[in-house]
Scaffold this active site. Structure first.
Site, short mmCIF file in Angstrom:
data_model
loop_
_atom_site.label_atom_id
_atom_site.label_comp_id
_atom_site.label_asym_id
_atom_site.label_seq_id
_atom_site.Cartn_x
_atom_site.Cartn_y
_atom_site.Cartn_z
N HIS A 1 -3.63 5.82 3.55
CA HIS A 1 -4.39 4.66 3.16
C HIS A 1 -3.79 3.44 3.75
O HIS A 1 -4.36 2.40 4.28
CB HIS A 1 -4.40 4.69 1.60
CG HIS A 1 -5.28 3.57 0.91
ND1 HIS A 1 -4.90 2.15 0.77
CD2 HIS A 1 -6.42 3.87 0.61
CE1 HIS A 1 -5.83 1.69 0.12
NE2 HIS A 1 -7.04 2.54 0.10
N SER B 1 -11.42 -0.59 -1.34
CA SER B 1 -9.93 -0.91 -0.32
C SER B 1 -10.12 -1.29 0.90
O SER B 1 -9.41 -2.11 1.63
CB SER B 1 -9.41 0.51 -0.13
OG SER B 1 -8.48 0.61 -1.41
N ASP C 1 1.04 -1.13 0.05
CA ASP C 1 0.09 -0.01 -0.07
C ASP C 1 0.94 1.35 0.13
O ASP C 1 2.05 1.29 -0.60
CB ASP C 1 -0.91 -0.08 1.24
CG ASP C 1 -2.36 0.67 0.93
OD1 ASP C 1 -2.46 1.79 0.75
OD2 ASP C 1 -3.30 -0.11 0.95
#
Length: 711
Positions: A298, A476, A238
C-alpha cells in the site's frame, strides 16, 4: 455482496436527502496558533481580532479537552456565509483551524460495533507535574475495571496497557471512565487503523486520473506552472516502502514505528528500516470471521501516485516530479494502532520521540491513507495541532465504508483535509464515505478495471517480490493526489499556511457534473480536485512581496552543505544563470527592504561578509547586529571581508524575542564548523530540521529569533 449492498444504499442516501447537508450554522470551533495563546486561553486581543475577521459577534461557549475554543455566533448564518466566515478565519496566521459545530442530530448514525480487540489507552494528564503512578494507577485501574500498566510516553501522552486484549468498544468505555478522574485531561482507546483500499487486480497501463476531461485532475496544465521542488518533503504514513525503479532517488530515510512484532511481520519491533515486508494474512488471523488477504504494498502504491519519476521513459507519472517521499511505517499485518500512528506523526514533523533518532527531514505535507472507526483520538488531535502550528499540511482519506466520514478517524479530525473518492465520470464511488466532513473529492477508481487507479507496486504475495505496476481503488488513492497538489503549491510559494492551502484547493475544485449524486447532494465536498486551477490560484512567493519590500531568496550548495541568500535582483539572476550548477534554490524565502526610505523606523541593515576559501571557509555570514558586524571587521581582517554593509534591511525583535504585529520571526542557525555557514528561515519545519541536524540556534531567547520580516 454485503459490502456492495451497503455502497448502493449510501448512493440512495446521497440522492434522497440533499437538504440535510446544507445546514445553517450558529456555532463554530477555533484552534488558535500556540504563538498567540496557550490551548484553551482566549486573550482579549485575540478575541477582538477573531470577531473582526468573522464580521459577527463571537460569544465564548466552551473549550474542548484539547484546547479548541467554541463560540456561539451573534446570528445564524446560511451554509454559504458560514463557509466564507470560516475561510477568513483559516487564512489568518493566528488560526490553526476553524470549523462549524455540527448538531448531534445531523450525524448519520451510531458507530458500528468494532470487530477488533485492543489493549492500550492513550491518556493525557492535566497539568505539567510529573505523575505519581503509585497513587494514580490504582485510581485509574478502579475506573477502568481492569489492571493498568504504564507502557510508554509519547510527548505529553501516556500509553497505558491492559494485561489482555479486550473488545475495542469496551476499551472506548474505559477511556470515558478514566476522563472522570480530575487528573486526566483526556483519554482515548488505541483503536486499530487500516489502509484505505478495496481489494484489486493488477495491470492496465493508463492513468486516466491525471488527465481525463471529466474525472481527472488536470495535471498536464498544472505541470506547465510547476513540477515540484526537491526541497519539499511529503511523508507517507503507511505500510512502508519497497524498492522500485520508478521511485529511484525520491525516497528519504524513514522509520518503522510498529511496536508489536506480530503486526510488524519483519522479525522485530521498531527500527530504522521502513521496508514493507508484506501484510498478507490467512482467514481469521485478524479476527474471527475476517477473511485472509494477500499482501498489498500500500505504501509503495501511494508513494508512486505522489512522486513516481516523471518524464523518465519508464512506468507511470507521479504528480510531483521532484518532491521527496519520507516513508513512515505504522501499518502492518492486520493494520496498525493509533498509538504507533501517533508516534509516527510526531516524528514525521520532527518532534523528538523517545528511543528514536531525530528526523532530519520534517515533512511539509503528510499523507494519511488510513483510518479506523470512531471519533478522532484526542491525543491525535493534539498532534495534528502541533503539526499545523509548524506549517505542515495533513491530508486524510475519507474511508471506504459508504458511510458518514464523521465516524471515521483521522478523516474526522479537525484541521485535516479530508478526501472522498470520485469516479471517472466525476461522481462518488460506490465505496467512498461522504458527508459534511469531506472537503473535496479526487479520483479513487471504481467500476471496470480501466477506470481503476494505476501506480507502483510489487508482485509479492507473502512478502516482497519484484517491482511492478498495479491497479487498485479506494479513498487511499484519492488522498495522494491532494497531497501532491499541496506539495506543488508549496514549491510555488513556500510561505503558504496550511489553512491557505486548504482554502485554495477547496476553492478551486471543479463543480460535480450535473445530475450526479454529488452534484445533487453536496455530500462530497466542494467539488472535484483540479490541480491546475489550484496552482493558478497560488501566486508565487516572489510575486507577493509586501509593499516596499523584495524577496530574499535562499540557495543551497550541496557539495559544501552551505546556504546562501540574496535580496539583489541582479545577483539572483546571475546565480540562477551562471552558478545554477553549484547553487540551487531551496524554495524558501522571506521579505525585507533594500531601500531604507521604504523601511519602517527602527529598521537596521544586515551586514554580509564573505569568508575566504584560503581560510577554508568559502562561505557567507550575515548579521543585523551592528556590534557583531564591527567585531568581525576589527578581529578578522583578511579572513572575513565585508561584501555589503547593507545587504537588506530588517527589524529587530524586542528584548523577549517577540516580533511586532504584521511581522514574522526569522531564526538563524550556525553549523558550528570551521567553514562557518549559517541558515536563516521563517519556516518552522526548517527550524525543526536544523535543530535535528544539530545546527546551533542563534538569536534572542527563548525561541532564538535573530530578526523580524514582514508578512
Amino acid at each position: 455482496m454485503l459490502q456492495r449492498s451497503l455502497c448502493r444504499f449510501g448512493l440512495v442516501l446521497l440522492l434522497a436527502a440533499p437538504a440535510a447537508w446544507a445546514q445553517d450554522v450558529d456555532r463554530i470551533r477555533i484552534m488558535l496558533h500556540p504563538s498567540v495563546a496557550a490551548p484553551g486561553a482566549l486573550p482579549l486581543a485575540a478575541l477582538t481580532k477573531l470577531q473582526a475577521l468573522a464580521g459577527v459577534t463571537l460569544t465564548a461557549s466552551g473549550i474542548t479537552r484539547t484546547g479548541a475554543l467554541e463560540f456561539a455566533l451573534g446570528q445564524t448564518l446560511p451554509d454559504a456565509d458560514a463557509k466564507a466566515l470560516l475561510r477568513r478565519l483559516r487564512e489568518d496566521r493566528s488560526v490553526l483551524w476553524a470549523e462549524p459545530i455540527v448538531p448531534a442530530g445531523i450525524l448519520a448514525k451510531s458507530l458500528p460495533q468494532s470487530p477488533f480487540q485492543g489493549r492500550k489507552l492513550m491518556v493525557r494528564l492535566a497539568g505539567d507535574a510529573a505523575p505519581d503512578w503509585n497513587v494514580l494507577l490504582p485510581r485509574l485501574t478502579d475506573l477502568a475495571g481492569m489492571p493498568l500498566a504504564v507502557d510508554r510516553r509519547i510527548g505529553d501522552v501516556w500509553v497505558l496497557s491492559l494485561a489482555e486484549a479486550v473488545p475495542e468498544d469496551m476499551l472506548a468505555d474505559m477511556a470515558e471512565e478514566l476522563q472522570l478522574d480530575s487528573a486526566v485531561q483526556y483519554a482515548d482507546p488505541a483503536r486499530r487503523a487500516f489502509p484505505r483500499r478495496v481489494p484489486n487486480d493488477p495491470l492496465y497501463p493508463q492513468q486516466w486520473a491525471l488527465s481525463d476531461a471529466i474525472g481527472g485532475i488536470n495535471a498536464p496544465a498544472a505541470w506547465d506552472l510547476q513540477i515540484g521542488s526537491s526541497g519539499v518533503t511529503v511523508a507517507v504514513i503507511d505500510t512502508g516502502i519497497t524498492a522500485h525503479p520508478d521511485l529511484a532517488g525520491r525516497i528519504l530515510p524513514g522509520y518503522d514505528f510498529i511496536s508489536d512484532p506480530t503486526i510488524a511481520n519483519d522479525g522485530g519491533g521498531r527500527d530504522a528500516d521502513p521496508s514493507d515486508p508484506g501484510d498478507g494474512t490467512s482467514d481469521n488471523e485478524c479476527g474471527d470471521g475476517i477473511p485472509g488477504e494477500p499482501s498489498f504494498f500500500h505504501g509503495t502504491f501511494v508513494s508512486g501516485l505522489i512522486a513516481a519519476n516523471t518524464d523518465n521513459g519508464i512506468g507511470i507519472s507521479g504528480l510531483d516530479w521532484n518532491a521527496k517521499i519520507l516513508p513512515v511505517r505504522a501499518l502492518g499485518k492486520c493494520g496498525g494502532t493509533f498509538d504507533d500512528i501517533l508516534d509516527a506523526l510526531l516524528w514525521t514533523i520532527g518532534v523528538p520521540v523517545a528511543g528514536v533518532p531525530p528526523n532530519p527531514n520534517p515533512a511539509r505535507v503528510i499523507n494519511l491513507s488510513l483510518g479506523g472507526i470512531g471519533s478522532c483520538p484526542q491525543a491525535f488531535q493534539d498532534a495534528i495541532n502541533t503539526a499545523l502550528a509548524q506549517g505542515a499540511v495533513i491530508v486524510a482519506s475519507a474511508g471506504n465504508d459508504s458511510e458518514d466520514a464523521m465516524d471515521s478517524a483521522p478523516a474526522n479530525c479537525s484541521g485535516v483535509i479530508t478526501i472522498g473518492a470520485s469516479t471517472r465520470g466525476g461522481d462518488i464511488t460506490q465505496y467512498s464515505n461522504f458527508g459534511r466532513r469531506v472537503d473535496l473529492s479526487a479520483p479513487g477508481g471504481d467500476g471496470q478495471l480501466a477506470d481503476w487507479i494505476l501506480s507502483t507496486g510489487n508482485d509479492g504475495v507473502a512478502g516482497p517480490g519484484s517491482p511492478d505496476y498495479e491497479f487498485a481503488v479506494g479513498t487511499s488513492f484519492s488522498a495522494p493526489y491532494v497531497s501532491a497538489t499541496a506539495s506543488l503549491m508549496i514549491a510555488r510559494n513556500a510561505n503558504l499556511t496550511p489553512g491557505r492551502i486548504q482554502d485554495i484547493i477547496t476553492g478551486t475544485a471543479r463543480s460535480f457534473p450535473s445530475g450526479t449524486a454529488c452534484g445533487v447532494s453536496g455530500q462530497c465536498g466542494s467539488g472535484l480536485l483540479d490541480t491546475s486551477l489550484a496552482l493558478q490560484s497560488t501566486i508565487p512567493g516572489v510575486s507577493v512581496a509586501p509593499p516596499g519590500t523584495v524577496p530574499v531568496i535562499e540557495y543551497y550548495r550541496s557539495d559544501k552543505d552551505h546556504y546562501f541568500m540574496s535580496a539583489d535582483a541582479a545577483e539572483i539572476a546571475f546565480v540562477d544563470s551562471a552558478l545554477g550548477g553549484l547553487f540551487q534554490r531551496t524554495g524558501e524565502l522571506f521579505y525585507a527592504w533594500t531601500d531604507p526610505l521604504l523601511a519602517p523606523l527602527g529598521a537596521v541593515p544586515v551586514c554580509r561578509f564573505y569568508g575566504s576559501a584560503a581560510a577554508l571557509i568559502d562561505s557567507h555570514y550575515y548579521t543585523a547586529n551592528a556590534t557583531e558586524c564591527q567585531f568581525i571587521l576589527n578581529h578578522y581582517p583578511g579572513i572575513w571581508t565585508l561584501e555589503r554593509a547593507a545587504a537588506f534591511y530588517v527589524v529587530l525583535p524586542d528584548a523577549n524575542g517577540a516580533c511586532a504585529a504584521g511581522m514574522l520571526p526569522v531564526y538563524r542557525f550556525f553549523n558550528n564548523r570551521q567553514d562557518a555557514n549559517q541558515r536563516h528561515t521563517i519556516d518552522l519545519s526548517v527550524r525543526r530540521a536544523m535543530l535535528n541536524r544539530a545546527w546551533v540556534p542563534q538569536g534572542v531567547p527563548p525561541d532564538q529569533v535573530i530578526f523580524c520580516t514582514p508578512i
